[in-house]
Design an enzyme around this catalytic site. Structure first.
Site, PDB file in Angstrom:
ATOM      1  N   CYS A  82      -4.416   0.636  -3.993  1.00 46.53           N
ATOM      2  CA  CYS A  82      -3.102   0.508  -3.361  1.00 46.53           C
ATOM      3  C   CYS A  82      -2.112   0.359  -4.499  1.00 46.53           C
ATOM      4  CB  CYS A  82      -3.064  -0.731  -2.460  1.00 46.53           C
ATOM      5  SG  CYS A  82      -1.405  -1.115  -1.849  1.00 46.53           S
TER       6      CYS A  82
ATOM      7  N   ASP B 127       6.399   7.284  -2.378  1.00 44.56           N
ATOM      8  CA  ASP B 127       5.569   6.193  -1.844  1.00 44.56           C
ATOM      9  C   ASP B 127       6.247   5.696  -0.577  1.00 44.56           C
ATOM     10  OD1 ASP B 127       3.721   4.040  -1.593  1.00 44.56           O
ATOM     11  OD2 ASP B 127       5.087   2.699  -2.643  1.00 44.56           O
ATOM     12  N   SER B 128       5.530   4.864   0.180  1.00 41.88           N
ATOM     13  CA  SER B 128       6.125   4.260   1.362  1.00 41.88           C
ATOM     14  C   SER B 128       7.251   3.299   0.961  1.00 41.88           C
ATOM     15  CB  SER B 128       5.058   3.486   2.129  1.00 41.88           C
ATOM     16  OG  SER B 128       4.424   2.562   1.266  1.00 41.88           O
TER      17      SER B 128
ATOM     18  N   CYS C 260       1.046   6.775  -3.169  1.00 44.09           N
ATOM     19  CA  CYS C 260       0.759   5.854  -2.074  1.00 44.09           C
ATOM     20  C   CYS C 260      -0.676   6.158  -1.650  1.00 44.09           C
ATOM     21  CB  CYS C 260       1.725   6.115  -0.926  1.00 44.09           C
ATOM     22  SG  CYS C 260       1.349   5.195   0.574  1.00 44.09           S
TER      23      CYS C 260
ATOM     24  N   HIS D 180       0.503  -1.295  -4.852  1.00 45.18           N
ATOM     25  CA  HIS D 180       1.016  -2.642  -5.131  1.00 45.18           C
ATOM     26  C   HIS D 180       0.039  -3.483  -5.973  1.00 45.18           C
ATOM     27  CE1 HIS D 180       3.989  -1.945  -1.995  1.00 45.18           C
ATOM     28  NE2 HIS D 180       4.544  -3.110  -2.249  1.00 45.18           N
TER      29      HIS D 180
ATOM     30  N   GLU E 178       5.245  -8.176  -3.892  1.00 43.46           N
ATOM     31  CA  GLU E 178       6.691  -7.998  -3.723  1.00 43.46           C
ATOM     32  C   GLU E 178       7.444  -9.301  -4.003  1.00 43.46           C
ATOM     33  OE1 GLU E 178       7.842  -5.947  -0.164  1.00 43.46           O
ATOM     34  OE2 GLU E 178       6.805  -4.123  -0.822  1.00 43.46           O
TER      35      GLU E 178
HETATM   36  N1  DGL Z   1       2.021   2.073  -0.821  1.00 44.92           N
HETATM   37  C1  DGL Z   1       0.980   1.644   0.063  1.00 44.92           C
HETATM   38  C2  DGL Z   1      -0.379   2.084  -0.533  1.00 44.92           C
HETATM   39  O1  DGL Z   1      -0.517   2.355  -1.700  1.00 44.92           O
HETATM   40  C3  DGL Z   1       1.019   0.142   0.284  1.00 44.92           C
HETATM   41  C4  DGL Z   1       2.193  -0.328   1.104  1.00 44.92           C
HETATM   42  C5  DGL Z   1       2.181   0.197   2.531  1.00 44.92           C
HETATM   43  O2  DGL Z   1       1.385  -0.274   3.372  1.00 44.92           O
HETATM   44  O3  DGL Z   1       2.972   1.084   2.829  1.00 44.92           O
HETATM   45  O4  DGL Z   1      -1.336   2.181   0.203  1.00 44.92           O
END
Ligand code: DGL
Length: 268
Positions: free
Chosen positions: A185, A9-10, A72, A187, A151
């Protein structure tokens, strides 16, 4: 098969996918990479997201993983074909499983997708949903404030509720037949309760919430229930790698539901 599963993931959000994975497949060993030095992906251009995602995948492939999970949505929405082209193992993204789960849940075929700006702009969810059901109506909404709220550990607070009301009221005003919302997403599962509560307030009929994290683990199940499943270890290890370690140890338990056993800083 004793090879591990690779998940990236990012940043920290993909740990919601790891959490699901560990609940359903506790014996599997997992290599998780959070590209925390380059997060967020959600505000970046498709080309940049693709470039970053490819380097993340390369790192995991070098560890001989048997399966790559792109935990992600932004990377899945913008880079899945390129990722699949470069890998000899299966690569599972978040968008198609999320779209499928939404269509299974929806009766009115009016579906709302919440995601980052990058996911919304890509049109990937609309395409995946309409590919299976051309009559489906899809509305999308970028909810950028959900990421810092999750977060910060504020996903169930009044501030999260206020934010969700602002985003969702616009959606329901645009289409009052929506009966399914996709948390597009990684999160957003941390705001699931708030999204459910606010949608119930805004909509007279029940609204179903579909979580792309859970949906992609269901897709992985098709693969992991096959002979590739790991039947050797009692509890699979979770190896966590990050490109910047500043807040990972603090944030990880919120997304993962457990503390990290190992954390290694890597340079991609
Ligand atoms: N992990 C990203 C997603 O699921 C969210 C956080 C980001 O913008 O990197 O789209």
């Amino acid at each position: 098969m004793t090879q591990a599963i690779g998940v990236f993931d990012s940043g920290v959000g993909g740990l919601t996918v790891v959490r699901e994975l560990r609940q359903r497949f506790p014996r599997e060993e997992i290599h998780y990479l959070g590209d925390t030095a380059r997060v967020p992906y959600g505000t970046k251009s498709p080309r940049t997201v693709e470039r970053y995602a490819l380097t993340c995948q390369e790192f995991l492939l070098a560890k001989q993983v048997k399966l790559v999970m792109v935990a992600c949505n932004t990377a899945s929405a913008n880079a899945l074909p390129a990722l699949q082209k470069r890998a000899e193992v299966p690569v599972i993204g978040a968008v198609h499983p999320g779209a499928l789960a939404a269509l299974e849940a929806s009766e009115t075929r009016h579906i709302a997708v919440l995601g980052t700006l990058g996911t919304v702009r890509s049109g990937a969810y609309e395409a995946a949903i309409r590919e299976r059901d051309p009559s489906a109506k899809v509305v999308t909404r970028a909810c950028p404030l959900f990421v810092p709220l999750a977060e910060e550990g504020w996903g169930t607070t009044d501030i999260a509720e206020l934010t969700a009301r602002r985003y969702l009221s616009e959606l329901f005003e645009a289409d009052h037949k929506i009966d399914t919302i996709v948390l597009g997403c990684t999160h957003y599962p941390l705001l699931r309760e708030v999204v459910a509560k606010v949608s119930e307030e805004l909509c007279s009929s029940p609204v179903r919430i579909v979580d792309s994290a859970a949906a992609m683990v269901s897709q992985a199940a098709e693969y992991l229930n096959a002979p590739t499943a790991n039947s050797e270890a009692a509890k699979g290890a979770l190896h966590c790698f990050v490109t910047d370690a500043s807040r990972m140890e603090e944030l990880a338990p919120r997304f993962l539901g457990e503390t990290l056993d190992s954390l290694e800083l890597v340079d991609l």
